[in-house]
Write a protein that holds these residues in place. Structure first.
Motif, PDB file in Angstrom:
ATOM      1  N   THR A   7       0.802  -1.215   0.000  1.00  0.00           N
ATOM      2  CA  THR A   7       0.000   0.000   0.000  1.00  0.00           C
ATOM      3  C   THR A   7       0.838   1.271   0.000  1.00  0.00           C
ATOM      4  OG1 THR A   7      -1.758  -1.201   1.122  1.00  0.00           O
ATOM      5  CG2 THR A   7      -1.880   1.202   1.180  1.00  0.00           C
ATOM      6  N   ASP A   8       1.884   1.331   0.806  1.00  0.00           N
ATOM      7  CA  ASP A   8       2.716   2.540   0.850  1.00  0.00           C
ATOM      8  C   ASP A   8       3.348   2.821  -0.504  1.00  0.00           C
ATOM      9  OD1 ASP A   8       2.084   2.860   3.503  1.00  0.00           O
ATOM     10  OD2 ASP A   8       4.002   2.119   4.254  1.00  0.00           O
ATOM     11  N   LYS A   9       3.849   1.789  -1.153  1.00  0.00           N
ATOM     12  CA  LYS A   9       4.488   1.956  -2.457  1.00  0.00           C
ATOM     13  C   LYS A   9       3.462   2.304  -3.534  1.00  0.00           C
ATOM     14  CE  LYS A   9       8.497  -0.860  -1.416  1.00  0.00           C
ATOM     15  NZ  LYS A   9       9.286   0.274  -1.030  1.00  0.00           N
ATOM     16  N   LEU A  10       2.317   1.645  -3.510  1.00  0.00           N
ATOM     17  CA  LEU A  10       1.273   1.938  -4.489  1.00  0.00           C
ATOM     18  C   LEU A  10       0.738   3.357  -4.292  1.00  0.00           C
ATOM     19  CD1 LEU A  10      -0.618  -1.473  -4.528  1.00  0.00           C
ATOM     20  CD2 LEU A  10       1.090  -0.636  -6.161  1.00  0.00           C
ATOM     21  N   ASN A  11       0.633   3.785  -3.039  1.00  0.00           N
ATOM     22  CA  ASN A  11       0.199   5.143  -2.732  1.00  0.00           C
ATOM     23  C   ASN A  11       1.207   6.160  -3.274  1.00  0.00           C
ATOM     24  OD1 ASN A  11      -1.754   6.881  -1.431  1.00  0.00           O
ATOM     25  ND2 ASN A  11      -0.135   7.347   0.037  1.00  0.00           N
ATOM     26  N   ALA A  12       2.491   5.875  -3.120  1.00  0.00           N
ATOM     27  CA  ALA A  12       3.532   6.771  -3.633  1.00  0.00           C
ATOM     28  C   ALA A  12       3.464   6.851  -5.156  1.00  0.00           C
ATOM     29  CB  ALA A  12       4.914   6.306  -3.174  1.00  0.00           C
ATOM     30  N   ILE A  13       3.225   5.708  -5.803  1.00  0.00           N
ATOM     31  CA  ILE A  13       3.100   5.701  -7.262  1.00  0.00           C
ATOM     32  C   ILE A  13       1.887   6.527  -7.677  1.00  0.00           C
ATOM     33  CG2 ILE A  13       2.655   4.274  -9.296  1.00  0.00           C
ATOM     34  CD1 ILE A  13       4.216   1.990  -7.793  1.00  0.00           C
ATOM     35  N   ALA A  14       0.752   6.324  -7.024  1.00  0.00           N
ATOM     36  CA  ALA A  14      -0.466   7.075  -7.352  1.00  0.00           C
ATOM     37  C   ALA A  14      -0.259   8.573  -7.174  1.00  0.00           C
ATOM     38  CB  ALA A  14      -1.635   6.583  -6.504  1.00  0.00           C
ATOM     39  N   ASP A  15       0.443   8.954  -6.115  1.00  0.00           N
ATOM     40  CA  ASP A  15       0.734  10.358  -5.867  1.00  0.00           C
ATOM     41  C   ASP A  15       1.577  10.953  -6.999  1.00  0.00           C
ATOM     42  OD1 ASP A  15       0.554  12.676  -4.232  1.00  0.00           O
ATOM     43  OD2 ASP A  15       2.576  12.300  -3.471  1.00  0.00           O
ATOM     44  N   TRP A  16       2.589  10.215  -7.405  1.00  0.00           N
ATOM     45  CA  TRP A  16       3.469  10.642  -8.499  1.00  0.00           C
ATOM     46  C   TRP A  16       2.678  10.769  -9.805  1.00  0.00           C
ATOM     47  CZ3 TRP A  16       6.516   6.835 -11.812  1.00  0.00           C
ATOM     48  CH2 TRP A  16       7.390   7.500 -12.682  1.00  0.00           C
ATOM     49  N   VAL A  17       1.908   9.728 -10.112  1.00  0.00           N
ATOM     50  CA  VAL A  17       1.143   9.725 -11.357  1.00  0.00           C
ATOM     51  C   VAL A  17       0.103  10.841 -11.358  1.00  0.00           C
ATOM     52  CG1 VAL A  17      -0.492   8.378 -12.745  1.00  0.00           C
ATOM     53  CG2 VAL A  17       1.551   7.275 -11.801  1.00  0.00           C
ATOM     54  N   ALA A  18      -0.604  11.028 -10.264  1.00  0.00           N
ATOM     55  CA  ALA A  18      -1.631  12.070 -10.188  1.00  0.00           C
ATOM     56  C   ALA A  18      -1.027  13.450 -10.440  1.00  0.00           C
ATOM     57  CB  ALA A  18      -2.319  12.040  -8.821  1.00  0.00           C
ATOM     58  N   GLY A  19       0.193  13.662 -10.022  1.00  0.00           N
ATOM     59  CA  GLY A  19       0.866  14.946 -10.203  1.00  0.00           C
ATOM     60  C   GLY A  19       1.252  15.248 -11.646  1.00  0.00           C
ATOM     61  N   MET A  20       1.056  14.308 -12.539  1.00  0.00           N
ATOM     62  CA  MET A  20       1.428  14.516 -13.941  1.00  0.00           C
ATOM     63  C   MET A  20       0.305  15.079 -14.794  1.00  0.00           C
ATOM     64  SD  MET A  20       3.648  11.200 -14.841  1.00  0.00           S
ATOM     65  CE  MET A  20       4.980  10.642 -13.792  1.00  0.00           C
ATOM     66  N   ALA A  21      -0.912  15.216 -14.247  1.00  0.00           N
ATOM     67  CA  ALA A  21      -2.030  15.740 -15.039  1.00  0.00           C
ATOM     68  C   ALA A  21      -1.724  17.163 -15.465  1.00  0.00           C
ATOM     69  CB  ALA A  21      -3.317  15.687 -14.224  1.00  0.00           C
TER      70      ALA A  21
END
Length: 114
Positions: free
Chosen positions: A99-113
């Motif tokens: 979860t921590d790693k997936l959350n970090a990935i989601a945070d990174w990806v969301a910031g690319m919009a």
């Protein structure tokens, strides 16, 4: 290097979700979990780019995280056929429950919009 060029470079990096510690954590997590074998930040590989994912879901981190969790657990097919040519994403058991790693990935990806 002049100040306006530095400012422009910094704003471009921030716009791509690459200018923060969260971005570094997300990128590192994606590499560690093997996501970067099929996905890249800006270019389609086997699967869509992270930037395309972010744009499709409007940078909505919660939605992106939900999709990532479901796709690593169950795999995915048919959502990106126009990009992948129908190549399915197999389940990624090595990422399930991280979860921590997936959350970090989601945070990174969301910031690319854009």
């Amino acid at each position: 290097m002049n100040k306006s060029l530095i400012a422009l470079s910094a704003s471009m990096l921030l716009g791509l979700g690459m200018g923060s510690a969260n971005a570094a954590e997300g990128k590192a997590a994606a590499q560690e979990l093997g996501c970067t074998a099929c996905h890249a930040a800006q270019n389609k590989l086997v699967g869509p780019s992270y930037q395309a994912v972010s744009e499709r879901y409007g940078g909505d981190k919660a939605e992106i995280l939900s999709i990532i969790k479901d796709n690593v657990k169950n795999g995915a097919s048919g959502n990106w056929t126009d990009v992948t040519g129908g190549t399915p994403m197999p389940p990624q058991p090595n990422a399930v429950g991280k979860t921590d790693k997936l959350n970090a990935i989601a945070d990174w990806v969301a910031g690319m919009a854009e």
